[in-house]
Enzyme design. Structure first.
Site, PDB file in Angstrom:
ATOM      1  N   LYS A  94     -73.121   9.340  29.679  1.00 27.46           N
ATOM      2  CA  LYS A  94     -73.087   7.902  30.356  1.00 27.46           C
ATOM      3  C   LYS A  94     -73.504   7.049  29.548  1.00 27.46           C
ATOM      4  CE  LYS A  94     -73.795  10.159  35.083  1.00 27.46           C
ATOM      5  NZ  LYS A  94     -74.765  10.425  36.072  1.00 27.46           N
ATOM      6  N   ASP A 127     -74.302   3.802  41.305  1.00 30.71           N
ATOM      7  CA  ASP A 127     -73.733   5.360  42.022  1.00 30.71           C
ATOM      8  C   ASP A 127     -73.429   5.209  43.499  1.00 30.71           C
ATOM      9  OD1 ASP A 127     -74.174   7.103  40.006  1.00 30.71           O
ATOM     10  OD2 ASP A 127     -76.474   7.285  40.333  1.00 30.71           O
ATOM     11  N   GLN A 155     -80.767   9.726  37.914  1.00 32.60           N
ATOM     12  CA  GLN A 155     -80.220  10.914  37.930  1.00 32.60           C
ATOM     13  C   GLN A 155     -80.656  11.819  38.554  1.00 32.60           C
ATOM     14  OE1 GLN A 155     -77.361  11.565  35.736  1.00 32.60           O
ATOM     15  NE2 GLN A 155     -77.161  13.301  36.908  1.00 32.60           N
TER      16      GLN A 155
END
Length: 478
Positions: free
Chosen positions: A228, A295, A272
């Site tokens: 990412k 997200d 994460q």
């Protein structure tokens, strides 16, 4: 007899005068007449007797094939003709104008050939409708492969083409599904974002800033975050990774997230997942500011998605939507099956597939069925067999097999599992789909790896840029 098609023997006899190669019987349906029974008879003849293959062309239908036009037509009740004939003929699809049912051909026609065929057919219709005898023509008397067989009665024409529609490709029954190249599509999106960010910064704005929080030393999570951050650098987004040990407390983590929420130099925050067991994952996701939740996991953003409102959408579902749209897979009014009901993947995918495309999420207007771990295998197969689109996200290797697939369906494989190759003994990544067998039946299919995975990362970059623009506009307004 007037109004009836030629007998099977007549058409077969004419067909045998052609070359020995595969021929294509083209049924032309002009206007909205009452020839469904005759057309069905012709198609059964064409499809059921060697050496014919069937194609349907419908000319002069008032409804165009764009989603917005079809939606308007459905609301006004003007598509009954197409629906009635489709049911009467037992067809999966009834096409308009010069569109060819390429699934039934070895390969799709080129635009040039398609237009030539269309003009030829419309010309034949004008000159031959109402005739009851077979007319044998030949565009090149020295080459029998160029011959055309024409039978016309009351608006229904049967034409058997050879050379025009033949290729050296293998038979359509053996043709593989079109591969949806997630790597290439993700690369295209990142190129677009890179250009947009350069333009954005040229207007006096700073580069977007993404901050990732990584807890523990899980190798897979470390790899995902590294990928990412690499993608962020590629498109022009500044990024920072904050690493914490597995012993960080929930309160400490929530405090740090709150600090990032208040930091105007940060546009996007991602934590994460998974987090250690002593930390409440839902509480962590909800602690991230909705405006910086790249997200899309904050319950307020999820709720806005379910209400079809403008919001930051979870990256994997958004990537699936983008794959489907950029691959030009029709979703309006189609049957879709989502296998898997996770709150971060399966549920949002189902929402994007079924919601109204006129609203903020630009959803896809499909009819959606959700299956999950408690769906009996026989029922799962039954649902999948009716689906024009299948999106599977279970992490169960080989769950979706070829005998579960409707011919020509689009298969989006979100699942990813690391297994040991029985031949080489090495580890490899596989999806939920029996790829090698399913690709022989499907119309479109994503590979694993190289399908949905790259799109998830690309959509994270897109969400970060959206968040940066939204926050900049809020600061300007205040």
């Amino acid at each position: 007899m007037r109004g009836m098609l030629q007998t099977p023997a007549t058409l077969t006899r004419h067909g045998k005068t052609a070359s020995s190669g595969m021929m294509t019987a083209v049924a032309v349906f002009a206007g909205a007449g009452n020839n469904a029974k005759n057309l069905r008879q012709a198609l059964l003849l064409a499809a059921g007797r060697q050496p014919y293959r069937a194609v349907v062309i419908k000319i002069g239908h008032p409804v165009k094939q764009t989603a917005s036009c079809k939606r308007t037509a459905l609301e006004k009740g003007t598509t009954h003709s197409e629906q009635v004939h489709r049911k009467a003929l037992g067809l999966d699809t009834l096409f308009c104008s010069e569109t060819i049912n390429s699934r039934l051909l070895p390969v799709p026609l080129s635009d040039t050939n398609s237009k030539r065929l269309y003009h030829s057919l419309t010309g034949n219709l004008q000159g031959s409708t109402g005739c009851s005898k077979m007319v044998h023509t030949n565009s090149n008397s020295g080459n029998r492969q160029n011959q055309v067989l024409l039978g016309a009665t009351n608006g229904v024409d049967i034409l058997a083409f050879d050379r025009l529609l033949r290729t050296n490709a293998k038979d359509s029954g053996e043709q593989m599904a079109k591969l949806i190249d997630g790597k290439q599509i993700a690369s295209d999106i990142r190129t677009e974002l890179r250009e947009q960010i350069v333009e954005w910064m040229g207007q006096g704005h700073r580069a977007p800033q993404l901050t990732a929080i990584l807890i523990g030393d899980d190798p897979a999570s470390s790899t995902y975050v590294a990928n990412k951050m690499k993608a962020a650098a590629d498109v022009g987004i500044n990024s920072t990774t904050e690493r914490y040990g597995s012993d960080i407390t929930e309160d400490q983590l929530l405090k740090r997230i709150d600090e990032l929420n208040k930091d105007d130099s940060v546009d996007g925050i991602l934590v994460q997942l998974p987090v250690p067991e002593h930390i409440n994952e839902r509480k962590v996701c909800n602690s991230v500011s909705c405006d910086k939740d790249v997200d899309g996991f904050n319950e307020r953003n999820v709720g806005r998605l379910c209400l079809d409102m403008n919001t930051l959408i979870p990256c994997t579902p958004l990537g699936v939507q983008e794959l489907i749209k950029r691959s030009q897979i029709e979703t309006f009014g189609k049957n879709a099956v989502v296998v898997g009901r996770s709150k971060n993947v399966g549920m949002p995918i189902a929402m994007l597939l079924h919601a109204d495309g006129r609203n903020d999420t630009c959803a896809m207007d499909a009819t959606v069925t959700i299956c999950h771990r408690f769906t009996p295998p026989a029922e799962l197969k039954l649902f999948c067999r009716t689906a024009d689109i299948i999106v599977t996200a279970t992490g169960v290797p080989g769950l979706i097999k070829a005998d579960m697939i409707k011919e020509g369906a689009a298969i989006i494989d979100v699942g990813i599992t690391r297994v040991t190759d029985p031949v080489t003994g090495k580890n490899k990544l596989v999806g939920d789909v029996d790829f090698e067998e399913v690709r022989k039946v499907a119309g479109h299919i994503t590979p694993v790896p190289g399908g949905v995975g790259p799109m998830t990362v690309a959509m994270l970059m897109k969400n970060t840029f959206i968040a940066a623009k939204n926050l900049a506009n809020q600061r300007k307004a205040n």
